[in-house]
Design a protein around this motif. Structure first.
Motif, PDB file in Angstrom:
ATOM      1  N   THR A 307       0.840  -1.204   0.000  1.00  0.00           N
ATOM      2  CA  THR A 307       0.000   0.000   0.000  1.00  0.00           C
ATOM      3  C   THR A 307       0.874   1.252   0.000  1.00  0.00           C
ATOM      4  N   GLY A 383      -6.979  -3.816   3.187  1.00  0.00           N
ATOM      5  CA  GLY A 383      -6.186  -4.793   3.939  1.00  0.00           C
ATOM      6  C   GLY A 383      -6.969  -5.928   4.528  1.00  0.00           C
ATOM      7  N   GLU A 384      -8.239  -5.688   4.828  1.00  0.00           N
ATOM      8  CA  GLU A 384      -9.056  -6.750   5.425  1.00  0.00           C
ATOM      9  C   GLU A 384     -10.519  -6.317   5.309  1.00  0.00           C
ATOM     10  N   TRP A 410      -7.394  -5.621  -2.876  1.00  0.00           N
ATOM     11  CA  TRP A 410      -6.235  -5.932  -3.721  1.00  0.00           C
ATOM     12  C   TRP A 410      -5.187  -6.626  -2.889  1.00  0.00           C
ATOM     13  N   ASP A 500      -8.143 -15.799  -1.818  1.00  0.00           N
ATOM     14  CA  ASP A 500      -9.286 -15.354  -1.013  1.00  0.00           C
ATOM     15  C   ASP A 500     -10.582 -16.026  -1.451  1.00  0.00           C
ATOM     16  N   ILE A 512     -15.623  -9.999  -0.032  1.00  0.00           N
ATOM     17  CA  ILE A 512     -14.466 -10.862   0.217  1.00  0.00           C
ATOM     18  C   ILE A 512     -14.655 -11.500   1.586  1.00  0.00           C
ATOM     19  N   GLY A 524      -4.348  -6.342   8.994  1.00  0.00           N
ATOM     20  CA  GLY A 524      -4.229  -6.056   7.563  1.00  0.00           C
ATOM     21  C   GLY A 524      -2.910  -6.527   6.959  1.00  0.00           C
TER      22      GLY A 524
END
Ligand code: PRX
Length: 650
Positions: A307, A383-384, A410, A500, A512, A524
């Protein structure tokens, strides 16, 4: 459950780059109709080429793909030189130190600093195109200069997050065979100095490929200097010229490596190349954050993670934006630090992780109200999955109910966002990453490549190669193919599988659901259970160990370890289980770093295994979560172990 829908604000949408769902659909249709035409058009429009590309996409050696072959460019000129005509005096980086010290770095300053840095690496250290340079740095502007200086001379940087231990740093240095490390004496956190250079000393002890270490003197604490190997950046930089020719790079020359966790113990050196990566970094910056010419954008990540690469340095600078860089932590000196910075810098786009949102929420429910946050236009998370409570607080208290939240999905491997709302177009459902970005053909599949029906969980896949896609795992072609293209097949060809799980809702929106492999997501950050297990197993009293994730109110997931000892407590060298726990966490600190410390360690007499010796982690996950065991345990070598373990877990 029908989720609440938040429609884009028409005022915002009016000036957005993608203004409504029709425009989104048109772009996506264009990509579907003429994939290469779509990407070729953007590559010509967005990038400045030294030599034009002759071919958009070569998939003949799939999954080893080539984008924009024949083209030559330089990523540092994309991020700096091309802005000098119109943005010379515009702030490129607004830096704020932990202690409140500030620097404004204009695009012209950036040009001078990066060129001087590049000359230093080239002339004093002999760094050449293709050499690997490890960067182990705090969040200071010199970290960004170091990245861009490597890009300018064609060296491949590999940033190692400053929280990693000497052992973790050593592994990454050796895997990349890096001959130079760029570091700092240390930096400041919560008003106190902390050190990095001693970690580099430790990581390069004994046999090491590292020949030279460049040290930025940030906190001026005492460090050891090794004559002939260690050099002061602050001294050497003074003699360098402000001009350094940018190396013309092939579109597919490597730009950087970034190590990330996988399902085996050894981290993977994810490789990103030049043109495709920078193109997508810029395009997603423009589309997803919709940053305008006079906006100020702030991403709170660390440059040690992807990131920070894409959305603090490369993306914002490629589009000529002003990016805030912050050395400290958003909760120090108090829970209002981040909000004060938003107010002071008049931040327009704020991008952070759910874990940070949860901490800030917990520390100060109404803290944001004390500050003027009216500059904010777009909020982002990454991140999550973001939980409803965190989403609501972020939307209402931080965004004043006025700012769309872009939940960007991502990974290190995707280089940039792949599934995300567009702030002026996409109706948002909380907790949902929504739809693939234009040009990304992503679907939820079963392992035979069939698309899943709404509400069925399947594998989150990306069907066609995209420009910012991972190009390889450094030094391990086979692992690259197996890790990403081995699980899901479509028409006889491997499809990129993210690792995922995900599902569609009735509108085709994607949620997700989390990793399907042995990777846990701690605050994350990706943590391979195998990596943590390998670290714990180094303690000589440990016979066997299994690590799983367990939901954690702040971190998202915490690390839960089941440990089988070689001897009983009284026959071991320890006096108590607490002492063993302490020692095991010391081992993790040494092997990986504080980010992998265990939240729970439970000592058990054995692990649930099949007759062939495979550890049944699903059972261990259920026990850690306190769930009922629904799996069939009769096939276990010793079914009674399940009840024993359950009785030991509080
Ligand atoms: O599990 C997904 C989760 O983070 C993983 C990627 O981790 P990493 O490579 O360290 O990159 C993190 C920053 C991009 C993914 O496989 N993840 C990332 N973004 C989201 C997410 N899970 C849910 N929602 C997201 N927005």
């Amino acid at each position: 459950m029908i989720k609440e829908i938040f429609k884009p604000n028409p005022e915002f949408a009016k000036d957005a780059r993608i203004k409504n769902m029709c425009e989104y659909q048109e772009l996506q249709d264009e990509a579907m109709r003429d994939y290469e035409g779509f990407w070729g058009r953007y590559a010509k429009e967005k990038l400045e080429w030294i030599e034009p590309f002759t071919n958009v996409l070569d998939e003949s050696d799939f999954p080893f793909v080539k984008w924009f072959e024949g083209g030559k460019l330089n990523v540092s000129t994309q991020c700096i030189d091309r802005h000098l005509g119109t943005r010379k005096n515009k702030a490129a980086i607004l830096f704020e130190g932990d202690r409140g010290d500030k620097q404004t770095i204009t695009y012209l300053d950036l040009y001078n600093n990066v060129n001087r840095f590049a000359n230093l690496l080239k002339n004093e250290f002999g760094v050449k195109k293709g050499d690997r340079v490890v960067i182990y740095m705090p969040m200071i502007p010199e970290a960004a200069y170091a990245m861009l200086a490597c890009a300018r001379i064609g060296a491949i940087h590999s940033i190692v997050f400053g929280g990693f231990s000497a052992e973790a740093l050593r592994d990454r240095i050796h895997d990349a065979n890096a001959k130079v490390v760029i570091t700092a004496d240390g930096a400041y956190r919560k008003d106190k100095p902390y050190m990095l250079k001693p970690v580099v000393d430790e990581a390069t002890k004994g046999e090491s490929p590292v020949e030279k270490i460049l040290v930025v003197e940030r906190n001026n604490e005492k460090i050891e200097w090794h004559e002939g190997r260690d050099f002061s950046y602050n001294k050497l930089i003074k003699n360098q010229s402000n001009e350094c020719d940018a190396e013309p790079m092939d579109a597919e020359d490597p730009l950087f490596l970034l190590y990330t966790s996988g399902s085996t113990g050894k981290p993977k050196g994810v490789q990103h190349n030049q043109a495709g990566y920078i193109l997508w970094a810029q395009m997603t910056m423009e589309w997803v954050f919709d940053v305008k010419e006079n906006d100020t954008y702030w991403c709170t990540a660390d440059i040690g993670w992807i990131t920070g690469h894409t959305y603090i340095v490369y993306g914002p600078l490629a589009m000529g934006a002003t990016t805030v860089m912050f050395e400290g932590v958003p909760t120090y000196p108090d829970a209002g630090r981040a909000w004060k910075m938003v107010q002071d810098y008049k931040v327009n786009q704020f991008y952070t992780a759910p874990t940070a949102i949860r901490v800030l929420h917990k520390m100060g429910e109404h803290e944001p109200l004390k500050y003027d946050l009216s500059s904010l236009k777009v909020l982002g998370t990454v991140g999550e999955p973001i939980d409803p409570a965190a989403w609501k607080w972020y939307y209402e208290e931080v965004g004043g109910g006025r700012c769309p939240i872009v939940d960007t999905y991502w990974q290190t491997e995707t280089g940039g966002h792949v599934i995300s709302p567009l702030p002026g177009a996409t109706p948002i459902k909380p907790g949902c990453a929504t739809l693939p970005l234009p040009g990304i053909i992503a679907e939820i599949l079963d392992k035979d490549g069939n698309k899943k029906e709404p509400h069925e969980t399947g594998f989150m896949c990306i069907i066609r190669p995209w420009p910012a896609m991972i190009r390889g795992i450094w030094g391990d072609k086979e692992r690259f193919v197996k890790s990403y293209f081995g699980d899901v097949k479509q028409n006889g060809r491997g499809v990129y599988f993210t690792g995922d799980g995900a599902n569609y809702d009735e509108d085709g929106y994607i949620t997700i659901t989390g990793r399907t492999d042995d990777v846990i997501n701690v605050s994350g950050h990706r943590m391979g259970t195998a990596e943590v297990e390998a670290a714990l197993a180094k303690e000589d009293e440990v016979a066997e160990v299994a690590v799983v994730g367990k939901p954690h109110p702040i971190k998202g997931e915490g690390i839960f370890a089941y440990v089988v000892m070689k001897h009983s407590l009284k026959d071991s060298r320890f006096e108590s289980y607490e002492a063993i726990e302490k020692e095991l966490n010391e081992m993790i600190k040494k092997e990986i770093g504080n980010i992998a410390l265990c939240d729970d360690i439970v000592f058990v007499p054995g692990l649930p295994k099949t007759r062939s010796g495979k550890i049944m982690r699903r059972i261990l996950r259920s026990i850690a979560k306190g769930e009922e065991i629904t799996q069939d345990i009769s096939t276990l070598e010793d079914p009674s172990i399940v009840a024993t373990i359950k009785s030991l877990v509080k």
